[in-house]
Design a protein around this motif. Structure first.
Motif, PDB file in Angstrom:
ATOM      1  N   LEU A 104       0.815  -1.202  -0.104  1.00 34.76           N
ATOM      2  CA  LEU A 104       0.022  -0.040  -0.146  1.00 34.76           C
ATOM      3  C   LEU A 104       0.758   1.284   0.044  1.00 34.76           C
ATOM      4  CD1 LEU A 104      -2.716   1.460  -0.049  1.00 34.76           C
ATOM      5  CD2 LEU A 104      -2.762   0.893   2.538  1.00 34.76           C
ATOM      6  N   MET A 105       1.710   1.317   0.929  1.00 34.20           N
ATOM      7  CA  MET A 105       2.491   2.476   0.888  1.00 34.20           C
ATOM      8  C   MET A 105       3.662   2.581  -0.140  1.00 34.20           C
ATOM      9  SD  MET A 105       4.627   4.637   4.031  1.00 34.20           S
ATOM     10  CE  MET A 105       5.456   6.270   3.611  1.00 34.20           C
ATOM     11  N   GLY A 106       3.955   1.681  -0.838  1.00 34.46           N
ATOM     12  CA  GLY A 106       4.630   1.268  -2.089  1.00 34.46           C
ATOM     13  C   GLY A 106       4.004   2.128  -3.258  1.00 34.46           C
ATOM     14  N   MET A 107       2.788   1.724  -3.212  1.00 34.43           N
ATOM     15  CA  MET A 107       1.884   2.276  -4.120  1.00 34.43           C
ATOM     16  C   MET A 107       1.938   3.837  -4.201  1.00 34.43           C
ATOM     17  SD  MET A 107      -2.204   1.872  -4.688  1.00 34.43           S
ATOM     18  CE  MET A 107      -3.378   2.944  -5.504  1.00 34.43           C
ATOM     19  N   PHE A 108       1.865   4.365  -2.813  1.00 33.57           N
ATOM     20  CA  PHE A 108       1.576   5.802  -2.787  1.00 33.57           C
ATOM     21  C   PHE A 108       2.808   6.351  -2.945  1.00 33.57           C
ATOM     22  CE2 PHE A 108       2.846   8.813   0.862  1.00 33.57           C
ATOM     23  CZ  PHE A 108       1.918   9.819   0.561  1.00 33.57           C
ATOM     24  N   ASN A 109       3.920   5.749  -2.538  1.00 36.21           N
ATOM     25  CA  ASN A 109       5.378   6.343  -2.651  1.00 36.21           C
ATOM     26  C   ASN A 109       5.619   6.444  -4.372  1.00 36.21           C
ATOM     27  OD1 ASN A 109       5.987   6.172  -0.091  1.00 36.21           O
ATOM     28  ND2 ASN A 109       6.908   4.247  -0.086  1.00 36.21           N
ATOM     29  N   ALA A 110       5.423   5.215  -4.963  1.00 35.83           N
ATOM     30  CA  ALA A 110       5.584   5.250  -6.469  1.00 35.83           C
ATOM     31  C   ALA A 110       4.844   6.322  -7.136  1.00 35.83           C
ATOM     32  CB  ALA A 110       5.449   3.848  -7.152  1.00 35.83           C
ATOM     33  N   THR A 111       3.648   6.592  -6.814  1.00 38.75           N
ATOM     34  CA  THR A 111       2.732   7.292  -7.625  1.00 38.75           C
ATOM     35  C   THR A 111       3.017   8.708  -7.189  1.00 38.75           C
ATOM     36  OG1 THR A 111       0.829   5.734  -7.078  1.00 38.75           O
ATOM     37  CG2 THR A 111       0.227   8.087  -7.765  1.00 38.75           C
ATOM     38  N   GLN A 112       3.519   9.059  -5.881  1.00 37.89           N
ATOM     39  CA  GLN A 112       3.970  10.367  -5.499  1.00 37.89           C
ATOM     40  C   GLN A 112       5.313  10.907  -6.297  1.00 37.89           C
ATOM     41  OE1 GLN A 112       4.621  11.378  -1.481  1.00 37.89           O
ATOM     42  NE2 GLN A 112       2.769  12.543  -1.458  1.00 37.89           N
ATOM     43  N   ALA A 113       5.996   9.888  -6.675  1.00 32.67           N
ATOM     44  CA  ALA A 113       7.311  10.050  -6.937  1.00 32.67           C
ATOM     45  C   ALA A 113       7.195  10.379  -8.699  1.00 32.67           C
ATOM     46  CB  ALA A 113       8.278   8.916  -6.833  1.00 32.67           C
ATOM     47  N   MET A 114       6.471   9.491  -9.319  1.00 32.39           N
ATOM     48  CA  MET A 114       6.157   9.528 -10.767  1.00 32.39           C
ATOM     49  C   MET A 114       5.357  10.547 -11.281  1.00 32.39           C
ATOM     50  SD  MET A 114       8.457   7.348 -11.474  1.00 32.39           S
ATOM     51  CE  MET A 114       9.326   6.252 -10.596  1.00 32.39           C
TER      52      MET A 114
ATOM     53  N   GLY B 241      -7.557 -15.509   3.538  1.00 34.39           N
ATOM     54  CA  GLY B 241      -7.732 -17.041   3.614  1.00 34.39           C
ATOM     55  C   GLY B 241      -6.708 -17.686   2.784  1.00 34.39           C
ATOM     56  N   LEU B 242      -7.136 -18.608   1.749  1.00 36.50           N
ATOM     57  CA  LEU B 242      -6.191 -19.139   0.989  1.00 36.50           C
ATOM     58  C   LEU B 242      -5.474 -18.186   0.002  1.00 36.50           C
ATOM     59  CD1 LEU B 242      -8.175 -22.241  -0.305  1.00 36.50           C
ATOM     60  CD2 LEU B 242      -5.889 -22.487   0.894  1.00 36.50           C
ATOM     61  N   LEU B 243      -6.125 -16.996  -0.181  1.00 33.85           N
ATOM     62  CA  LEU B 243      -5.661 -16.126  -1.115  1.00 33.85           C
ATOM     63  C   LEU B 243      -4.642 -15.104  -0.483  1.00 33.85           C
ATOM     64  CD1 LEU B 243      -8.982 -15.491  -2.539  1.00 33.85           C
ATOM     65  CD2 LEU B 243      -7.379 -17.072  -3.512  1.00 33.85           C
ATOM     66  N   GLY B 244      -4.132 -15.321   0.846  1.00 32.87           N
ATOM     67  CA  GLY B 244      -3.241 -14.203   1.634  1.00 32.87           C
ATOM     68  C   GLY B 244      -3.936 -14.152   2.880  1.00 32.87           C
ATOM     69  N   GLY B 245      -2.928 -13.609   3.861  1.00 33.38           N
ATOM     70  CA  GLY B 245      -3.542 -13.333   5.302  1.00 33.38           C
ATOM     71  C   GLY B 245      -4.274 -12.050   5.169  1.00 33.38           C
ATOM     72  N   PRO B 246      -4.846 -11.748   6.455  1.00 35.15           N
ATOM     73  CA  PRO B 246      -5.783 -10.654   6.663  1.00 35.15           C
ATOM     74  C   PRO B 246      -5.183  -9.451   6.369  1.00 35.15           C
ATOM     75  CG  PRO B 246      -5.216 -11.860   8.690  1.00 35.15           C
ATOM     76  CD  PRO B 246      -4.748 -12.786   7.743  1.00 35.15           C
ATOM     77  N   HIS B 247      -3.761  -9.541   6.672  1.00 33.71           N
ATOM     78  CA  HIS B 247      -3.007  -8.019   6.416  1.00 33.71           C
ATOM     79  C   HIS B 247      -2.512  -7.962   4.975  1.00 33.71           C
ATOM     80  CE1 HIS B 247      -0.345 -11.597   6.328  1.00 33.71           C
ATOM     81  NE2 HIS B 247       0.830 -10.972   6.744  1.00 33.71           N
ATOM     82  N   TYR B 248      -2.713  -9.046   4.158  1.00 28.52           N
ATOM     83  CA  TYR B 248      -2.582  -8.980   2.700  1.00 28.52           C
ATOM     84  C   TYR B 248      -3.876  -8.087   2.120  1.00 28.52           C
ATOM     85  CZ  TYR B 248      -2.128 -10.382  -2.097  1.00 28.52           C
ATOM     86  OH  TYR B 248      -2.223 -10.350  -3.605  1.00 28.52           O
ATOM     87  N   ALA B 249      -4.959  -9.030   2.620  1.00 27.28           N
ATOM     88  CA  ALA B 249      -6.190  -8.583   2.147  1.00 27.28           C
ATOM     89  C   ALA B 249      -6.503  -7.010   2.632  1.00 27.28           C
ATOM     90  CB  ALA B 249      -7.284  -9.391   2.765  1.00 27.28           C
ATOM     91  N   ALA B 250      -6.091  -6.592   3.811  1.00 30.69           N
ATOM     92  CA  ALA B 250      -6.380  -4.898   4.135  1.00 30.69           C
ATOM     93  C   ALA B 250      -5.383  -4.080   3.213  1.00 30.69           C
ATOM     94  CB  ALA B 250      -5.905  -4.905   5.585  1.00 30.69           C
ATOM     95  N   SER B 251      -4.107  -4.719   3.015  1.00 31.70           N
ATOM     96  CA  SER B 251      -3.442  -3.701   2.097  1.00 31.70           C
ATOM     97  C   SER B 251      -3.937  -3.734   0.854  1.00 31.70           C
ATOM     98  CB  SER B 251      -1.986  -4.688   1.812  1.00 31.70           C
ATOM     99  OG  SER B 251      -1.801  -5.572   1.185  1.00 31.70           O
ATOM    100  N   LYS B 252      -4.716  -4.682   0.260  1.00 31.23           N
ATOM    101  CA  LYS B 252      -5.104  -4.584  -1.282  1.00 31.23           C
ATOM    102  C   LYS B 252      -6.577  -3.825  -1.094  1.00 31.23           C
ATOM    103  CE  LYS B 252      -1.914  -6.668  -3.271  1.00 31.23           C
ATOM    104  NZ  LYS B 252      -1.189  -6.079  -4.312  1.00 31.23           N
ATOM    105  N   GLY B 253      -7.334  -3.944  -0.093  1.00 37.29           N
ATOM    106  CA  GLY B 253      -8.421  -2.960  -0.001  1.00 37.29           C
ATOM    107  C   GLY B 253      -7.762  -1.638   0.013  1.00 37.29           C
ATOM    108  N   GLY B 254      -6.674  -1.256   0.609  1.00 31.05           N
ATOM    109  CA  GLY B 254      -6.145  -0.004   0.779  1.00 31.05           C
ATOM    110  C   GLY B 254      -5.796   0.399  -0.935  1.00 31.05           C
ATOM    111  N   VAL B 255      -5.340  -0.312  -1.496  1.00 35.33           N
ATOM    112  CA  VAL B 255      -4.985  -0.251  -2.979  1.00 35.33           C
ATOM    113  C   VAL B 255      -6.324   0.298  -3.689  1.00 35.33           C
ATOM    114  CG1 VAL B 255      -4.144  -1.041  -5.159  1.00 35.33           C
ATOM    115  CG2 VAL B 255      -3.070  -1.567  -3.069  1.00 35.33           C
ATOM    116  N   LEU B 256      -7.561  -0.181  -3.413  1.00 33.20           N
ATOM    117  CA  LEU B 256      -8.713   0.174  -4.035  1.00 33.20           C
ATOM    118  C   LEU B 256      -9.155   1.512  -3.616  1.00 33.20           C
ATOM    119  CD1 LEU B 256     -10.665  -3.539  -3.867  1.00 33.20           C
ATOM    120  CD2 LEU B 256      -9.404  -2.413  -5.902  1.00 33.20           C
ATOM    121  N   ALA B 257      -8.953   1.727  -2.255  1.00 31.48           N
ATOM    122  CA  ALA B 257      -9.751   3.089  -1.810  1.00 31.48           C
ATOM    123  C   ALA B 257      -8.511   4.305  -2.288  1.00 31.48           C
ATOM    124  CB  ALA B 257      -9.598   3.076  -0.149  1.00 31.48           C
TER     125      ALA B 257
END
Ligand code: NAD
Length: 252
Positions: free
Chosen positions: A118-128, A151-167
Motif C-alpha cells: 500500500l505505501m509502496g503504491m503511494f510512494n511510487a505514485t507520488q514520485a512519478m 484465507g487461501l488467497l493471502g492473510g488478513p494483512h494482505y487483504a487489508a493492504s489490497k483493500g487500501g489499494v482500491l481506496a
C-alpha cells in the motif's frame, strides 16, 4: 498498436513469470517504451534486455529500486525525466503475500506487507506523478483478497493492504481527474506466478479450480491484457474503478 509512442513505468516487473513482466512485455508489443523497476539490478537488467529483443534498443530500461524507498524512487524519477522526458502510464504492481491466519500475523508482518503493497503504491505514485502527462493512466494491482478476505488467497494483512489499494485508487481518480489522468485497479483471482506456484497441494488446487466457472487458474497474460485496456485510450472514460480478473471465482 494501442499505446504506440507512450512511456510506462511498472513496479515489481522483473520476475520473468510474474504479472508485472507480462504486462511490460504486452506494453512493448503495443509500441510503448517501458521502465522495469524491481529490487535487484541484475533482474531488472535481464528483464529489460529481453524486452529490447522484442521492441528494439529503446524499448526498455531497468532500474533497481525498492518501492519503500522514497529517496530511491525520486532518483529513478529524475533518471526517467532525462531518458523518457515524460511518463504516460504507471503500473503499481510490486507486492508481497504471506498466507497466515489472524493469530499468526505479527506487527512486523503487518507493517512489512502494508509498507510494500500500500505505501509502496503511494510512494511510487507520488514520485512519478510530476512526470506524468495530462491524460495519462495509473493502473494498480489489487486482489480478489480485497473483496473476499484473505484465507487461501493471502492473510488478513494482505487483504487489508489490497483493500487500501482500491481506496487509494478512488482518491487518485478524484484528485487527478482534472488533469485527465485516470486511475484504476485490477483484482486478479488466482494467477499462477512464483507468488503461489507451490502454495497449494493438489487436492486444494482441484477444489479451487472447481469453484472457478471458467475452470482454470489465471495466467499473467490474462492480467496483462486488462492492464493494457486500462492503460490505453480504449478505457478513456473509465476511472476510479477496478476490473475483476478471476474466471468468475468471485462475482459481485
Ligand atoms: P511475483 O512475486 O512474481 O512478483 C512480485 C514482484 O514484486 C517481484 O518481482 C518482486 O521482486 C517485486 N517486489 C517485491 N517487493 C518489492 C519492493 N519492496 N520493491 C520493488 N519490488 C518489489 O508475484 P505476482 O503474482 O506477479 O504479483 C504481482 C502483483 O499481483 C502483486 O501486487 C500481487 O499481490 C498481485 N496479485 C497476485 C495474485 C496471484 O495470484 N499471483 C493475485 C492477486 C494479486
Amino acid at each position: 498498436m494501442l499505446i504506440k509512442g507512450m512511456t510506462a513505468v511498472l513496479t515489481g516487473a522483473a520476475a520473468p513469470d510474474g504479472i508485472g513482466f507480462a504486462t511490460a512485455r504486452r506494453f512493448v508489443e503495443e509500441g510503448a517504451r517501458v521502465a522495469i523497476l524491481d529490487l535487484r539490478q541484475e533482474d531488472c537488467a535481464r528483464a529489460a534486455e529481453s524486452l529490447r529483443a522484442i521492441g528494439g534498443p529503446n524499448a526498455a530500461i531497468g532500474a533497481a529500486v525498492d518501492v519503500r524507498d522514497r529517496q530511491g524512487l525520486a532518483q529513478v524519477a529524475q533518471h526517467l525525466q532525462t531518458t523518457f522526458g515524460k511518463l504516460d502510464i504507471l503500473v503499481n504492481n510490486a507486492g508481497i503475500a504471506q498466507k497466515r491466519r489472524l493469530e499468526e500475523v505479527s506487527a512486523e508482518d503487518w507493517h512489512a506487507t502494508l509498507d510494500v503493497n500500500l505505501m509502496g503504491m503511494f510512494n511510487a505514485t507520488q514520485a512519478m506523478l510530476p512526470l506524468m502527462t495530462d491524460g495519462g493512466a495509473i493502473v494498480s494491482v489489487a486482489s480478489i483478497a480485497a473483496q473476499r478476505g484473505g484465507g487461501l488467497l493471502g492473510g488478513p494483512h494482505y487483504a487489508a493492504s489490497k483493500g487500501g489499494v482500491l481506496a487509494l485508487t478512488k482518491s487518485l481518480a478524484r484528485e487527478l481527474g482534472p488533469r485527465r489522468i485516470r486511475a484504476n485497479a485490477v483484482n486478479p483471482g488466482v494467477i499462477i506466478t512464483s507468488m503461489n506456484r507451490t502454495a497449494f497441494d493438489a487436492a486444494t488446487q482441484a477444489g479451487m479450480v472447481a469453484s472457478i466457472p471458467l475452470g482454470r487458474f489465471g495466467s499473467p497474460e490474462d492480467v496483462a491484457r486488462v492492464c493494457l485496456f486500462l492503460a490505453s485510450d480504449l478505457s478513456a472514460y473509465v476511472t476510479g474503478t477496478a476490473v475483476d480478473i478471476n474466471g468468475g471465482m468471485h462475482m459481485h
